[in-house]
Enzyme design. Structure first.
Site, PDB file in Angstrom:
ATOM      1  N   ASP A 290       0.873  -1.201  -0.033  1.00 42.72           N
ATOM      2  CA  ASP A 290       0.028   0.032   0.149  1.00 42.72           C
ATOM      3  C   ASP A 290       0.924   1.319  -0.106  1.00 42.72           C
ATOM      4  O   ASP A 290       1.982   1.562   0.522  1.00 42.72           O
ATOM      5  CB  ASP A 290      -0.988   0.035   1.421  1.00 42.72           C
TER       6      ASP A 290
ATOM      7  N   GLU B 238       1.226  -0.351  -5.180  1.00 44.06           N
ATOM      8  CA  GLU B 238      -0.016   0.664  -5.426  1.00 44.06           C
ATOM      9  C   GLU B 238       0.748   2.024  -5.255  1.00 44.06           C
ATOM     10  O   GLU B 238       1.172   2.649  -4.314  1.00 44.06           O
ATOM     11  CB  GLU B 238      -1.006   0.702  -4.293  1.00 44.06           C
TER      12      GLU B 238
ATOM     13  N   GLY C 101      -1.170   8.813 -12.585  1.00 46.60           N
ATOM     14  CA  GLY C 101      -1.657   8.708 -14.076  1.00 46.60           C
ATOM     15  C   GLY C 101      -0.490   8.674 -14.810  1.00 46.60           C
ATOM     16  O   GLY C 101      -0.616   8.450 -15.929  1.00 46.60           O
TER      17      GLY C 101
END
Ligand SMILES: *[C@@H]1O[C@H](CO)[C@@H](O)[C@H](O)[C@H]1NC(C)=O
Ligand SMILES: *[C@@H]1O[C@H](CO)[C@@H](O)[C@H](O)[C@H]1NC(C)=O
Ligand SMILES: *[C@@H]1O[C@H](CO)[C@@H](O)[C@H](O)[C@H]1NC(C)=O
Ligand SMILES: *[C@@H]1O[C@H](CO)[C@@H](O)[C@H](O)[C@H]1NC(C)=O
Ligand SMILES: *[C@@H]1O[C@H](CO)[C@@H](O)[C@H](O)[C@H]1NC(C)=O
Length: 574
Positions: A227, A251, A255
């Site tokens: 995470d 993660e 973008g």
């Protein structure tokens, strides 16, 4: 051969014996669940009303997950990612409870809400018995502290039980675009702060290295989903990944392919494909940025990443709006699911996609699945099952399949045709009311005149014509997945192609407010003017179950305004 290289070989053999290789992971597909919301024990004494907006524990357990593995296995998944398992801080009236598992307090203790150590081990054993692998979600870059934030002793946090293990308090500010700020400051706010563990402190790193190694061994973990990778340095992840010795997927919420691909050098095996997530959603929900933009994003990522075939492809997760949010068109949702499976990468599917849940952002998108009846006959469930089974068959037929890069045969604003090995996928955003007589024409690779191909969704057959071209009619806007008819196996489960009645999306309460802009939602450099420029959050609830007296609506309205802020922050945190 020197003593050293002997040792290296022995070490390599040992790690191969225990961990599944990257190549093995490439062939898998992953079903993501939020344990608290996936399934309830049959004998659960009192059921609470599980409205996701309340953000409280709803009662899902590891035992119940174990009892529902048929549902996941039937869907064809051979790996399951479960939400974090460690002890979290207790509830906070302001902001809800840690049912999601990301408010870590003690990494040496399990979250008792989900069951005991035996329960978790028994779930994992059962997964392994079915040849399904377990992916654990690891949030170790921070420990949660409930507000108000005064100088904190951390006495109850394990193992980081005093302030010297943490970076001093400052808040993460994404606007600063400052890597030091992202890595050293704290996420969260005065209500729940995520105290930033000092991941450069050698004592901290050593503790975590030992801990992750033990955890992986004790629970027979097959993979880690790490995470908030953005919030700790590459060096740190390198060490964690090495100690874990299993497949790691990060993660990294961005973008930007450039930023994300950098992390392929971090020692992690893979990352979740955020850079393609937005272009895929936009392409299928028809908001202006269509397939030519998706193609642009794909090219950029291929230019930056050392290996795109190992990335985790997804179209929704616990932080993002579901693909069907405000996109009630069956054909488009089926198109997005098909793309998710047939394009390059390891397919990840968020629980509930198979029931066509269409909620917005968190907390709405953590629905109690038991309220949707685990229907295994509906078109979405059947499509996912076919995709998984078909992908397995193709992998059997062509051992290089998962390493092949899809060749994009044709891109237009409304559709894309690509070929990966012997599989041709045609997906578009025409919707179920696609024009009568619509036909897509393209030239496949390697298939000559007369080759017969079968669409595994409709089971219709098409022949390559004299000009080595295929003419494929589009019906009801449905995607098509074509495979040589002579290799097709009749035993492949059939897709339920029933056209469902159209669902109207009726927002009862709509609040539009500006919101922290996600890092990037457009492919960088994509020509402006092609896409909407306003980033807004609209909190909506579907009409059917939502009719409240005016006073309550007012309360709800205030709550939603507050939640909108929260959502913006939680999305960036998790
Ligand atoms: C989970 O199931 C096992 C076996 O049925 C049972 O012994 C155990 O008590 C259950 N765990 C909880 C928390 O109810
Ligand atoms: C389409 O998807 C994008 C990206 O997730 C999202 O920002 C946008 O709001 C969606 N539009 C609709 C109509 O749902
Ligand atoms: C890498 O990605 C960036 C955007 O993040 C883009 O500007 C650049 O052109 C890409 N590089 C290649 C070689 O495609
Ligand atoms: C949902 O769709 C409706 C109708 O197209 C549109 O007015 C609304 O802005 C959309 N909401 C979002 C969140 O995109
Ligand atoms: C196909 O889906 C529809 C709608 O969910 C359902 O009523 C029907 O029973 C399904 N058919 C099959 C063969 O599963």
């Amino acid at each position: 051969m020197s003593f050293f290289s002997h040792c290296l070989i022995i070490l390599l053999l040992v790690s191969i014996a225990f961990a599944h290789s990257l190549d093995e992971w490439r062939t898998r597909s992953v079903y993501q669940i939020v344990t608290d919301r996936f399934a309830l024990d049959d004998d659960m004494k009192e059921r609470i009303i599980c409205d996701p907006i309340r953000s409280i524990y709803c009662g899902g357990t590891w035992n119940a997950t174990k009892k529902h593995l048929d549902y996941i296995q039937e869907l064809g998944f051979d790996a399951v990612w479960i939400s974090p398992v460690f002890a979290n801080i207790d509830g906070n009236d302001n902001i809800g409870e840690a049912y999601h598992g990301y408010w870590t307090k003690n990494i040496y203790q399990l979250n008792a809400h989900f069951g005991t150590e035996e329960d978790l081990l028994s779930l994992i054993d059962e997964l392994h018995r079915r040849d399904m692998w377990i992916m654990m979600d690891i949030a170790i870059n921070s420990m949660a502290v409930a507000g108000p934030i005064t100088p904190h002793s951390f006495k109850e946090h394990v193992p980081f039980n005093n302030p010297s293990y943490y970076h001093p308090l400052c808040w993460v500010d994404y606007e600063l675009l400052d890597i030091k700020n992202l890595q050293d400051c704290w996420l969260g706010d005065e209500r729940i702060a995520l105290a930033d563990v000092d991941t450069e402190n050698p004592v901290v790193v050593e503790k975590l290295e030992r801990w992750i190694k033990d955890f992986v061994e004790e629970f027979h973990v097959d993979a880690l989903r790490l995470d908030a990778v953005k919030h700790a340095p590459n060096e740190f992840w390198k060490k964690i990944a090495a100690s874990a010795g299993v497949f790691t997927i990060g993660e990294y919420f961005t973008g930007s392919p450039k930023e994300a691909c950098e992390y392929q050098k971090s020692g992690m095996d893979s990352f979740l494909n955020f850079p393609l997530y937005w272009p895929i959603s936009w392409a299928f929900n028809r908001t202006g940025m269509e397939f030519d933009a998706l193609k642009y994003a794909i090219d950029q990522e291929r230019g930056n990443c050392s290996d795109v075939t190992v990335l985790g492809t997804f179209i929704s997760n616990h932080d993002l709006p579901r693909i069907a949010h405000n996109n009630t068109d069956q054909a488009r949702v089926m198109g997005a699911i098909t793309f998710n499976f047939m394009f390059d990468g390891i397919p990840f599917v968020y629980y509930g996609t198979e029931q066509n849940l269409h909620s917005y952002h968190d907390p709405f998108n953590r629905e109690p699945l038991w309220e949707y009846g685990y229907d295994t006959k509906n078109p979405y469930y059947s499509l996912i099952r076919t995709m998984n089974n078909f992908r397995k068959q193709v992998i059997k037929d062509d051992s290089e399949y998962v390493k092949r890069i899809s060749h994009i045969l044709k891109t237009k604003r409304k559709y894309m045709v690509f070929q990966k090995g012997d599989v041709i996928t045609v997906t578009g955003n025409w919707g179920v009311h696609s024009p009568e007589g619509l036909t897509i024409q393209f030239m496949p690779d390697n298939f000559r005149q007369g080759t017969e191909l079968i669409d595994i969704i409709s089971r219709e057959k098409f022949k390559v014509n004299a000009r080595n071209t295929l003419l494929v009619p589009i019906k009801n806007g449905f995607p098509r997945v074509l495979y040589p008819a002579n290799k097709f196996k009749e035993s492949l489960p059939q897709v339920n192609c029933t056209l469902l009645p159209e669902v109207k999306f009726v927002p009862s309460v709509t609040v539009t407010t500006h919101y922290v802009k996600p890092p990037t939602t457009m492919p960088e450099g994509y020509p402006k003017g092609h896409h909407p420029s306003i980033y807004a959050i609209a909190v909506e609830r579907s009409g059917q179950s939502f009719s409240l007296p005016p006073a309550q609506i007012l309360i709800q309205f205030v709550l939603i305004l507050f939640l909108a802020q929260l959502v913006a922050f939680v999305t960036l945190v998790l």
